[in-house]
Design a protein around this motif. Structure first.
Motif, PDB file in Angstrom:
ATOM      1  N   TYR A  62      65.244  40.717  32.272  1.00 28.37           N
ATOM      2  CA  TYR A  62      65.477  39.869  33.430  1.00 28.37           C
ATOM      3  C   TYR A  62      64.322  40.111  34.398  1.00 28.37           C
ATOM      4  N   VAL A  63      63.643  39.041  34.807  1.00 21.98           N
ATOM      5  CA  VAL A  63      62.496  39.167  35.712  1.00 21.98           C
ATOM      6  C   VAL A  63      63.009  39.184  37.155  1.00 21.98           C
ATOM      7  N   VAL A  64      62.937  40.346  37.780  1.00 21.22           N
ATOM      8  CA  VAL A  64      63.347  40.506  39.173  1.00 21.22           C
ATOM      9  C   VAL A  64      62.265  39.955  40.090  1.00 21.22           C
ATOM     10  N   ASP A  65      60.997  40.190  39.711  1.00 17.34           N
ATOM     11  CA  ASP A  65      59.881  39.720  40.518  1.00 17.34           C
ATOM     12  C   ASP A  65      58.620  39.652  39.662  1.00 17.34           C
ATOM     13  N   GLY A  66      57.713  38.749  40.035  1.00 19.34           N
ATOM     14  CA  GLY A  66      56.438  38.619  39.344  1.00 19.34           C
ATOM     15  C   GLY A  66      56.463  37.560  38.249  1.00 19.34           C
ATOM     16  N   GLU A  67      55.381  37.504  37.493  1.00 19.23           N
ATOM     17  CA  GLU A  67      55.251  36.593  36.356  1.00 19.23           C
ATOM     18  C   GLU A  67      54.766  37.415  35.167  1.00 19.23           C
ATOM     19  N   VAL A  68      55.489  37.294  34.069  1.00 22.59           N
ATOM     20  CA  VAL A  68      55.196  38.098  32.896  1.00 22.59           C
ATOM     21  C   VAL A  68      55.037  37.179  31.699  1.00 22.59           C
ATOM     22  N   GLU A  69      53.890  37.308  31.030  1.00 21.18           N
ATOM     23  CA  GLU A  69      53.626  36.520  29.831  1.00 21.18           C
ATOM     24  C   GLU A  69      54.139  37.290  28.617  1.00 21.18           C
ATOM     25  N   PHE A  70      55.044  36.668  27.880  1.00 24.96           N
ATOM     26  CA  PHE A  70      55.571  37.236  26.645  1.00 24.96           C
ATOM     27  C   PHE A  70      54.895  36.534  25.490  1.00 24.96           C
ATOM     28  N   LYS A  71      54.422  37.317  24.505  1.00 24.11           N
ATOM     29  CA  LYS A  71      53.795  36.765  23.312  1.00 24.11           C
ATOM     30  C   LYS A  71      54.594  37.176  22.087  1.00 24.11           C
ATOM     31  N   THR A  72      54.736  36.226  21.161  1.00 25.67           N
ATOM     32  CA  THR A  72      55.304  36.495  19.847  1.00 25.67           C
ATOM     33  C   THR A  72      54.426  35.767  18.838  1.00 25.67           C
ATOM     34  N   GLU A  73      54.763  35.881  17.573  1.00 25.99           N
ATOM     35  CA  GLU A  73      54.011  35.139  16.556  1.00 25.99           C
ATOM     36  C   GLU A  73      54.237  33.631  16.688  1.00 25.99           C
ATOM     37  N   GLU A  74      55.285  33.240  17.398  1.00 33.38           N
ATOM     38  CA  GLU A  74      55.575  31.817  17.613  1.00 33.38           C
ATOM     39  C   GLU A  74      54.807  31.235  18.787  1.00 33.38           C
ATOM     40  N   GLY A  75      54.180  32.077  19.596  1.00 31.34           N
ATOM     41  CA  GLY A  75      53.429  31.584  20.749  1.00 31.34           C
ATOM     42  C   GLY A  75      53.683  32.446  21.964  1.00 31.34           C
ATOM     43  N   LYS A  76      53.421  31.863  23.130  1.00 31.76           N
ATOM     44  CA  LYS A  76      53.607  32.621  24.358  1.00 31.76           C
ATOM     45  C   LYS A  76      54.335  31.786  25.396  1.00 31.76           C
TER      46      LYS A  76
END
Length: 164
Positions: A62-76
């Motif tokens: 759960y993102v409380v604050d900020g921006e986080v880029e998540f990457k998987t083999e399916e993309g980001k």
């Protein structure tokens, strides 16, 4: 494990430096009979773990604050304040990185517990709000990290594994 309601204050829990981030183990698995754990994650700009996978537990962020880029083999995808990202059981290779200019703050729930024990083994204890620089990992340190990760059902991949 007690049946009593428990309050955990914002300062309770063990703070650990992991890859330059600071994680606080809010609820360790040993307090839930291994059913789940909760980890408070503070990630500085550009911080976050490299590609890894784990087949034996579900992880939710759960993102409380900020921006986080998540990457998987399916993309980001970029998760922002109020968003939730789930990594289901089964071993999806994933990584995440703080892409904002300020501190990113995530709450991570792991079902069943175990990731908290891994962090306890590889982390360096720090004070609340303290950040250590990411460690420089030579070949032996990388081999050691991979071996420890394997003990906890984790697979660590090269840093550029998910780059496309």
């Amino acid at each position: 494990m007690s049946n009593n309601v428990k309050q955990i204050t914002k300062n309770q829990g063990r703070h650990l430096s992991i890859v330059g981030d600071t994680y606080r183990i809010i609820i360790p698995g040993k307090e839930t009979n291994g059913e789940f754990s909760m980890i408070d994650m503070l990630i500085p700009p550009g911080g976050g773990p490299g590609p890894h996978a784990h087949t034996s537990f579900h992880e939710s962020f759960y993102v409380v604050d900020g921006e986080v880029e998540f990457k998987t083999e399916e993309g980001k995808s970029t998760a922002k304040k109020g968003d939730t990202i789930t990594i289901p059981k089964g071993g999806a290779i994933h990584s995440f990185k703080n892409v904002s200019n300020g501190l990113a703050h995530l709450l991570c729930t792991v079902v069943p517990a175990g990731l908290d024990d891994f962090f306890e083994e590889i982390g360096t204890p720090v004070q609340e709000g303290e950040f250590l620089p990411p460690p420089s990992l030579d070949e032996n340190a990388v081999k050691n990290l991979i071996a420890i990760a394997n003990n906890y059902g984790q697979v660590v991949y090269p840093p550029n594994y998910l780059d496309k």
